[in-house]
Design a protein around this motif. Structure first.
Motif, PDB file in Angstrom:
ATOM      1  N   ILE A  96      -5.409   3.748  13.088  1.00 39.39           N
ATOM      2  CA  ILE A  96      -6.405   3.041  12.276  1.00 39.39           C
ATOM      3  C   ILE A  96      -7.213   2.199  13.253  1.00 39.39           C
ATOM      4  CG2 ILE A  96      -6.793   1.330  10.463  1.00 39.39           C
ATOM      5  CD1 ILE A  96      -4.077   2.171   9.273  1.00 39.39           C
ATOM      6  N   VAL A 106      -3.584   3.782   3.267  1.00 37.69           N
ATOM      7  CA  VAL A 106      -3.571   4.808   2.211  1.00 37.69           C
ATOM      8  C   VAL A 106      -3.739   6.192   2.828  1.00 37.69           C
ATOM      9  CG1 VAL A 106      -4.864   5.765   0.259  1.00 37.69           C
ATOM     10  CG2 VAL A 106      -4.368   3.324   0.335  1.00 37.69           C
ATOM     11  N   VAL A 107      -4.696   6.345   3.719  1.00 40.48           N
ATOM     12  CA  VAL A 107      -4.967   7.647   4.337  1.00 40.48           C
ATOM     13  C   VAL A 107      -3.775   8.101   5.174  1.00 40.48           C
ATOM     14  CG1 VAL A 107      -6.450   8.878   5.971  1.00 40.48           C
ATOM     15  CG2 VAL A 107      -7.462   7.315   4.303  1.00 40.48           C
ATOM     16  N   THR A 140       0.829  -1.201   0.000  1.00 43.86           N
ATOM     17  CA  THR A 140       0.000   0.000   0.000  1.00 43.86           C
ATOM     18  C   THR A 140       0.867   1.256   0.000  1.00 43.86           C
ATOM     19  OG1 THR A 140      -1.735  -1.190   1.198  1.00 43.86           O
ATOM     20  CG2 THR A 140      -1.873   1.209   1.189  1.00 43.86           C
ATOM     21  N   ALA A 164      -9.100  -5.263   3.717  1.00 43.67           N
ATOM     22  CA  ALA A 164      -9.486  -4.148   2.845  1.00 43.67           C
ATOM     23  C   ALA A 164      -9.543  -2.838   3.627  1.00 43.67           C
ATOM     24  CB  ALA A 164     -10.828  -4.431   2.176  1.00 43.67           C
ATOM     25  N   MET A 165     -10.146  -2.863   4.810  1.00 41.81           N
ATOM     26  CA  MET A 165     -10.231  -1.647   5.626  1.00 41.81           C
ATOM     27  C   MET A 165      -8.847  -1.232   6.118  1.00 41.81           C
ATOM     28  SD  MET A 165     -13.330  -0.780   5.405  1.00 41.81           S
ATOM     29  CE  MET A 165     -13.228   0.620   6.475  1.00 41.81           C
ATOM     30  N   ASN A 168     -14.925   1.141  12.057  1.00 47.34           N
ATOM     31  CA  ASN A 168     -13.720   1.194  11.235  1.00 47.34           C
ATOM     32  C   ASN A 168     -13.506   2.628  10.783  1.00 47.34           C
ATOM     33  OD1 ASN A 168     -13.353  -1.650  11.239  1.00 47.34           O
ATOM     34  ND2 ASN A 168     -14.836  -1.855   9.593  1.00 47.34           N
ATOM     35  N   GLU A 169     -12.334   3.179  11.107  1.00 50.03           N
ATOM     36  CA  GLU A 169     -12.028   4.535  10.658  1.00 50.03           C
ATOM     37  C   GLU A 169     -10.562   4.848  10.908  1.00 50.03           C
ATOM     38  OE1 GLU A 169     -14.450   7.296  12.844  1.00 50.03           O
ATOM     39  OE2 GLU A 169     -13.066   7.368  14.512  1.00 50.03           O
ATOM     40  N   ALA A 190      -5.987  -1.738   4.504  1.00 48.20           N
ATOM     41  CA  ALA A 190      -5.292  -1.136   3.360  1.00 48.20           C
ATOM     42  C   ALA A 190      -5.803   0.288   3.115  1.00 48.20           C
ATOM     43  CB  ALA A 190      -5.472  -2.000   2.107  1.00 48.20           C
ATOM     44  N   GLU A 191      -7.112   0.515   3.219  1.00 48.06           N
ATOM     45  CA  GLU A 191      -7.654   1.862   3.058  1.00 48.06           C
ATOM     46  C   GLU A 191      -7.099   2.802   4.131  1.00 48.06           C
ATOM     47  OE1 GLU A 191     -11.901   2.179   2.663  1.00 48.06           O
ATOM     48  OE2 GLU A 191     -11.967   0.553   1.187  1.00 48.06           O
ATOM     49  N   GLY A 192      -7.005   2.316   5.345  1.00 47.74           N
ATOM     50  CA  GLY A 192      -6.443   3.119   6.421  1.00 47.74           C
ATOM     51  C   GLY A 192      -4.990   3.477   6.165  1.00 47.74           C
TER      52      GLY A 192
END
Length: 114
Positions: free
Chosen positions: A62, A77-78, A27, A70-71, A54-55, A73-75
């Motif tokens: 995270i 990224v942010v 990522t 998936a969550m 999840n946030e 990996a999104e975290g």
């Protein structure tokens, strides 16, 4: 990356930890490639398992209700994006936006000025 579990959460299995480390590396590489950042990204953050939702909390945490690749990996990224978005980058993007806004012409304006 620091991993913490709330009193309601559980910790990652060794396989999940390897998956998290692999996702972290890939990522960060994707964010690096997308933003053409000159330096490698290695953001430091805490993952909290057993959260209520999840946030990404702030710039360095995270929160996950349970392990979710998936969550996660999104975290990442942010969090990695926050590392890329330095004061210099913010200034450069803002100047570019100002420059482009002066060169753009609204089609409605053109029609009205005929």
């Amino acid at each position: 990356m620091v991993l913490r579990a709330t009193k309601h959460g559980s910790s990652l299995t060794p396989a999940e930890m390897r998956e998290a480390e692999k996702l972290y590396r890939y990522t960060c590489a994707e964010v690096h490639d997308d933003f053409h950042n000159g330096t490698e990204l290695h953001p430091r953050f805490t993952v909290i398992l057993g959260a209520r939702r999840n946030e990404v909390h702030g710039e360095k945490e995270i929160w996950l209700t349970k392990w979710n690749p998936a969550m996660f990996a999104e975290g990442v990224v942010v969090v990695a994006f926050h590392d890329v978005l330095s004061a210099d980058v913010i200034g450069r993007l803002a100047r570019r936006a100002l420059q482009y806004s002066d060169t753009m012409v609204d089609v409605v304006e053109l029609k009205q000025n005929r």
